[in-house]
Design a protein around this motif. Structure first.
Motif, PDB file in Angstrom:
ATOM      1  N   ASN A 164     -37.277  44.861 -23.046  1.00 46.10           N
ATOM      2  CA  ASN A 164     -36.186  45.740 -23.495  1.00 46.10           C
ATOM      3  C   ASN A 164     -35.586  45.307 -24.833  1.00 46.10           C
ATOM      4  O   ASN A 164     -34.588  45.861 -25.279  1.00 46.10           O
ATOM      5  CB  ASN A 164     -35.102  45.902 -22.406  1.00 46.10           C
ATOM      6  N   ASN A 165     -36.206  44.335 -25.481  1.00 43.50           N
ATOM      7  CA  ASN A 165     -35.824  43.993 -26.858  1.00 43.50           C
ATOM      8  C   ASN A 165     -36.784  44.606 -27.876  1.00 43.50           C
ATOM      9  O   ASN A 165     -36.836  44.193 -29.038  1.00 43.50           O
ATOM     10  CB  ASN A 165     -35.702  42.482 -27.023  1.00 43.50           C
ATOM     11  N   ASP A 196     -32.432  42.664 -30.906  1.00 44.73           N
ATOM     12  CA  ASP A 196     -31.835  41.461 -30.302  1.00 44.73           C
ATOM     13  C   ASP A 196     -32.261  40.207 -31.081  1.00 44.73           C
ATOM     14  O   ASP A 196     -32.975  39.341 -30.568  1.00 44.73           O
ATOM     15  CB  ASP A 196     -32.228  41.353 -28.819  1.00 44.73           C
TER      16      ASP A 196
HETATM   17 MG    MG Z   1     -31.438  42.163 -25.291  1.00 44.09          MG
END
Ligand code: MG
Ligand code: ADP
Ligand code: GN1
Length: 354
Positions: A211-212, A227
């Motif tokens: 999810n980055n 991120d």
């Molecule tokens: Mg993150």
């Protein structure tokens, strides 16, 4: 979110150089560290983040890294995050420690792999990321979290937390403590390799969760690596291992039935294909050899960190219920064990790709 919290956040958003009038602010995303909000104006959308000052005590240094890294990535033709300055022209709002990014439209952050191709795309994106930073001056980077992937030190912090048993929880996790204690002599291969020069030090992402990555909602291509708080000098094995830990697990990180945690060798293969395809010109023989081990190590390290935080009383990772960190620890230990049991299969997969 209460009405007064929401209006405070609208006020904060308006301190940035945004286009349009803010109509809405909502909590957003699934990160464990920063508080992330989606800001909507009548013209555009933005991401507002309250930087976690307990995790990142020097926000000034952190933000100077992000400015430098995003500028470098852009100069190498990579899509990256775009910071929105404050109305005073600063790269973040010192009062409260907030920053803003342009919202990258028509993208999605995945919490789990959709299919093998997702992982090949993800591996390729993180591989390109390390390539694009290969000529970045590492000495100009601040260490935002010292000893971030120093696994023996993480083990030492776990031992100290256990000794203190601040939250009186040690009696609830005896099997996990026993397992971690049995791994003490398996933790130092990467840190030693970096220290003796047999593994190259590179500028790495260090938090390569699926999810980055933002994927294009239509084409499925990787649109940005996000991120960037932990971009620091490290080993590319940290990036490889951490990505496998999260994305090639048959269960989610917070699955309550830890037995379901298991390495998906097809997803492992898909990620390794994408990653190795990107880094094939610079990866060394020793890095290749340690790729399966890195997946074990990063998974175990994360399990150790979750249990340490559980013993400390949930002070680091965002949690939704009291046993959340223990549940997460269990999936990681089960997965680490599974990876170790399959080490020779994984080694063969890596050598068949290279
Ligand atoms: Mg993150
Ligand atoms: P954390 O450090 O807490 O994990 P992230 O920077 O990863 O915070 O952001 C949390 C989530 O917010 C991401 O997983 C993603 O869903 C979303 N996000 C962050 N930045 C953007 C952006 N610029 N555009 C769209 N979504 C974003
Ligand atoms: C945190 O920020 P996020 O949610 O992407 C953590 C990682 C852990 C991960 C476990 C700065 O990542 O190191 O592996 O949680 N980030 C930091 O899910 O500690």
């Amino acid at each position: 979110m209460t009405e007064s919290h929401s209006s405070t956040l609208i006020g904060i958003a308006q301190k940035f150089d945004i286009t349009g009038r803010v109509s809405d602010v909502q909590k957003y995303g699934n990160g464990h560290i920063n508080r992330t909000y989606l800001v909507t104006t009548d013209k555009k959308r933005y991401i507002l983040q309250k930087i976690n000052a307990d995790v990142f005590p020097n926000v000034e240094n952190l933000m100077s890294n992000i400015v430098a890294v995003t500028n470098h990535l852009r100069s190498r033709g990579e899509n990256t995050l775009t910071l929105v300055p404050t109305v005073d022209g600063d790269c973040y709002l010192r009062d409260g420690g907030y920053r803003m990014y342009e919202y990258i439209e028509n993208t999605v952050a995945l919490q789990a792999a959709r299919d093998e191709n997702t992982l090949t795309v993800c591996g390729n994106a993180f591989g390109r990321f390390v390539n694009a930073l290969s000529d970045f001056d590492a000495s100009s980077l601040h260490e935002t979290i010292p000893f971030f992937h120093d696994t023996p030190r993480r083990f030492g912090a776990f031992c100290a937390a256990l000794e203190n048993d601040k939250s009186r929880r040690a009696h609830t996790c005896a099997p996990e403590i026993k397992f971690i204690n049995s791994t003490g002599d398996t933790l130092d291969k990467i840190i030693k390799g970096l220290a003796d020069g047999s593994l190259p030090l590179r500028v790495t992402h260090n938090d390569t969760k699926l999810n980055n990555i933002l994927f294009d909602s239509v084409t499925g291509d990787a649109r940005a690596v996000i991120d960037l708080d932990t971009v620091m000098s490290g080993s590319m094995l940290y990036d490889f291992g951490d990505a496998i830990r999260f994305a090639a697990n048959k269960a989610s990180e917070d699955e309550k039935d830890a037995k379901k945690a298991k390495l998906d060798t097809k997803l492992f293969t898909a990620y390794a294909q994408g990653y190795l395809n990107a880094v094939k010109n610079s990866v060394t023989d020793k890095e290749i050899e340690l790729m399966p081990y890195s997946a074990y190590l990063m998974t175990l390290e994360c399990g150790i960190r979750f249990l340490t935080d559980y013993l400390d009383g949930d002070v680091y990772f965002a949690t939704q219920y009291p046993e959340h960190n223990l549940v997460r620890c269990r999936t990681q230990l089960k997965l680490a064990h599974d990876i170790m049991s399959n080490a020779s299969t994984l080694q063969n997969i890596i050598y068949s790709i290279i």
